[in-house]
Design a protein around this motif. Structure first.
Motif, PDB file in Angstrom:
ATOM      1  N   PHE A  78       0.813  -1.210   0.000  1.00  0.00           N
ATOM      2  CA  PHE A  78       0.000   0.000   0.000  1.00  0.00           C
ATOM      3  C   PHE A  78       0.848   1.262   0.000  1.00  0.00           C
ATOM      4  O   PHE A  78       0.370   2.341   0.376  1.00  0.00           O
ATOM      5  CB  PHE A  78      -0.950  -0.017   1.204  1.00  0.00           C
ATOM      6  CG  PHE A  78      -1.905  -1.178   1.183  1.00  0.00           C
ATOM      7  CD1 PHE A  78      -3.059  -1.130   0.408  1.00  0.00           C
ATOM      8  CD2 PHE A  78      -1.643  -2.334   1.900  1.00  0.00           C
ATOM      9  CE1 PHE A  78      -3.941  -2.202   0.372  1.00  0.00           C
ATOM     10  CE2 PHE A  78      -2.515  -3.410   1.866  1.00  0.00           C
ATOM     11  CZ  PHE A  78      -3.671  -3.352   1.097  1.00  0.00           C
ATOM     12  N   GLY A  79       2.110   1.123  -0.401  1.00  0.00           N
ATOM     13  CA  GLY A  79       2.967   2.282  -0.568  1.00  0.00           C
ATOM     14  C   GLY A  79       3.584   2.820   0.696  1.00  0.00           C
ATOM     15  O   GLY A  79       4.038   3.973   0.739  1.00  0.00           O
ATOM     16  N   VAL A  80       3.605   2.029   1.757  1.00  0.00           N
ATOM     17  CA  VAL A  80       4.251   2.421   3.007  1.00  0.00           C
ATOM     18  C   VAL A  80       5.584   1.706   3.097  1.00  0.00           C
ATOM     19  O   VAL A  80       5.638   0.476   3.045  1.00  0.00           O
ATOM     20  CB  VAL A  80       3.379   2.072   4.226  1.00  0.00           C
ATOM     21  CG1 VAL A  80       4.095   2.438   5.525  1.00  0.00           C
ATOM     22  CG2 VAL A  80       2.036   2.786   4.145  1.00  0.00           C
ATOM     23  N   THR A  81       6.670   2.435   3.223  1.00  0.00           N
ATOM     24  CA  THR A  81       7.991   1.823   3.304  1.00  0.00           C
ATOM     25  C   THR A  81       8.345   1.545   4.757  1.00  0.00           C
ATOM     26  O   THR A  81       7.945   2.275   5.678  1.00  0.00           O
ATOM     27  CB  THR A  81       9.068   2.727   2.686  1.00  0.00           C
ATOM     28  OG1 THR A  81       9.036   4.008   3.331  1.00  0.00           O
ATOM     29  CG2 THR A  81       8.816   2.906   1.195  1.00  0.00           C
ATOM     30  N   CYS A  82       9.098   0.459   4.969  1.00  0.00           N
ATOM     31  CA  CYS A  82       9.433   0.013   6.310  1.00  0.00           C
ATOM     32  C   CYS A  82      10.926  -0.239   6.429  1.00  0.00           C
ATOM     33  O   CYS A  82      11.528  -0.850   5.545  1.00  0.00           O
ATOM     34  CB  CYS A  82       8.681  -1.280   6.647  1.00  0.00           C
ATOM     35  SG  CYS A  82       6.890  -1.175   6.446  1.00  0.00           S
ATOM     36  N   THR A  83      11.510   0.224   7.506  1.00  0.00           N
ATOM     37  CA  THR A  83      12.896  -0.079   7.833  1.00  0.00           C
ATOM     38  C   THR A  83      12.919  -0.912   9.100  1.00  0.00           C
ATOM     39  O   THR A  83      12.325  -0.522  10.112  1.00  0.00           O
ATOM     40  CB  THR A  83      13.710   1.206   8.052  1.00  0.00           C
ATOM     41  OG1 THR A  83      13.705   1.985   6.849  1.00  0.00           O
ATOM     42  CG2 THR A  83      15.153   0.874   8.423  1.00  0.00           C
TER      43      THR A  83
END
Length: 404
Positions: free
Chosen positions: A136-141
């Motif tokens: 859904f276009g959320v980036t995660c580190t």
């Protein structure tokens, strides 16, 4: 702050109840009749006596007497107690721990946002960050939870949320809650902590600066392995952001499970006192056994983050992780040889439960994912219950003897 008069009902005078009293009387103001035990409200919908009343019911967020997906009278009893235990303004109940986590995260992020999470989380939480949010276009580190500098280095201008879990499932590594909160708050980043493994009796993330505390209420709160529930403890403002997503996703806690959860909460401090003592004693005993390779428990001085545990925890909980000498087969034989400890998933209940973690997650995690989560082939996770400590040790000793 809690307020009550001499009858246990609200007043304008502050008081400071201990946890043992809070779980018994923290919802007293909600009693609508003379019942000592609140009744189970088994109705999916509720009658309005006029058009004006219906409009009010339909447009009041979290109304306990409109439609069960919006709330239930028993939910309010549980939420009042949980908010007091976690020292937050309010709480929301949901149908499972993952329902609480997923609903919270999805309500607070949108396309283009960046979130920071730990490399090691409960498996389904990890999947949310690694597989679901990126769709859904959320980036995660993902960062090493034991490294405060890693959290700081991962922050971007678009970072909106940091999710932590401590102690973490199943390796019992810790996150420095105050350090994370101190990083996030000046930057306007919302922090979420999964406090399931500790419980508010042992650790209160909100008092250390964390914005939202989530729980699998299935565990310690229910306490008897007979219900599934989730909880979100936070400010009124954040609850107002989370609640519409909850209504949309529909992770609803049933009236019966809410009532069982309330009953479980009444004995939470008593159970936690015994569980903490039993688990500490079992962990110390396991360290002396020749067949045990390593023991992971925050209450042990040998734990690499024991000093942090002493700073942010009052007790160390039910869960012990340890590794068996002899590899996968010896570990499997050990678990199968136990008679008192029950071979089953979950934690935090009155019965002692145990799992061979590599066997449990082999079908849902890749080898790389298990290595990243710290799950070795000879890894065991034990949730210590309230049985007599001598009986628990005897059961473990017999099983260890079977693999000698």
């Amino acid at each position: 702050m809690k307020v009550a008069d001499s009858a246990g009902l609200p007043s304008n005078e502050p008081f400071n109840w201990h946890d043992e009293t809070t779980v018994l009387h923290g919802d007293a103001a909600l009693n609508a009749d003379a019942s000592v035990v609140p009744p189970i409200h088994y109705s999916a919908t509720y009658r309005a006596r006029s058009a004006a009343e219906f409009a009010d019911m339909a447009n009041t967020p979290r109304h306990p007497g409109f439609y069960n997906r919006y709330g239930n009278p028993v939910h309010k009893h549980v939420e009042a107690i949980l908010a007091e235990l976690e020292q937050t303004e309010t709480a929301l109940l949901m149908g499972s721990g993952m329902g609480a986590i997923s609903t919270t995260i999805l309500s607070l992020v949108e396309r283009g946002d960046h979130v920071i999470a730990q490399q090691r989380h409960y498996m389904s939480t990890s999947k949310l960050f690694e597989e679901v949010l990126p769709r859904f276009g959320v980036t995660c580190t993902l960062v090493d939870q034991t490294d405060n500098e890693a959290f700081a280095a991962a922050i971007r201008s678009e970072t909106r949320l940091i999710m932590v879990e401590t102690p973490v499932n199943p390796t019992l590594s810790l996150t420095d809650l105050k350090a994370v909160a101190d990083l996030a708050r000046p930057r306007g980043i919302i922090t979420v902590a999964d406090n399931t493994f500790a419980s508010p009796l042992n650790q209160r993330p909100h008092e250390l600066g964390i914005d939202i505390v989530v729980h699998s209420a299935t565990k310690y709160f229910g306490g008897h392995h007979d219900l599934m529930a989730g909880a979100v403890c936070c400010s009124q403002a954040l609850a107002e952001r989370i609640w519409p997503m909850h209504v949309t996703l529909g992770s609803v806690l049933s009236p019966m499970d809410a009532w069982l959860l309330l009953r479980g909460l009444r004995t939470l401090p008593l159970r936690m006192e015994r569980i903490n003592a039993n688990a500490q004693a079992v962990a110390e005993w396991l360290e002396t056994q020749p067949a045990i390779d390593r023991v992971f428990y925050p209450g042990l001085p040998s734990h690499s983050q024991h000093n942090l545990a002493r700073r942010q925890m009052k007790g160390y909980g039910a869960v012990i992780a340890f590794s068996i000498k002899g590899g996968f087969e010896a570990t499997s034989q050990f678990v199968s040889s136990l008679k008192l400890a029950t071979h089953a998933v979950s934690l935090g209940g009155v019965e002692t439960l145990i799992v061979h973690t590599a066997a449990m997650w082999a079908g849902t995690m890749t080898e790389a994912q298990m290595q990243s989560a710290g799950i070795e082939p000879n890894f065991v996770r034990m949730s210590v219950g309230v049985e007599h400590i001598d009986d628990l040790k005897a059961d473990l000793a017999t099983a260890l003897a079977a693999i000698a």
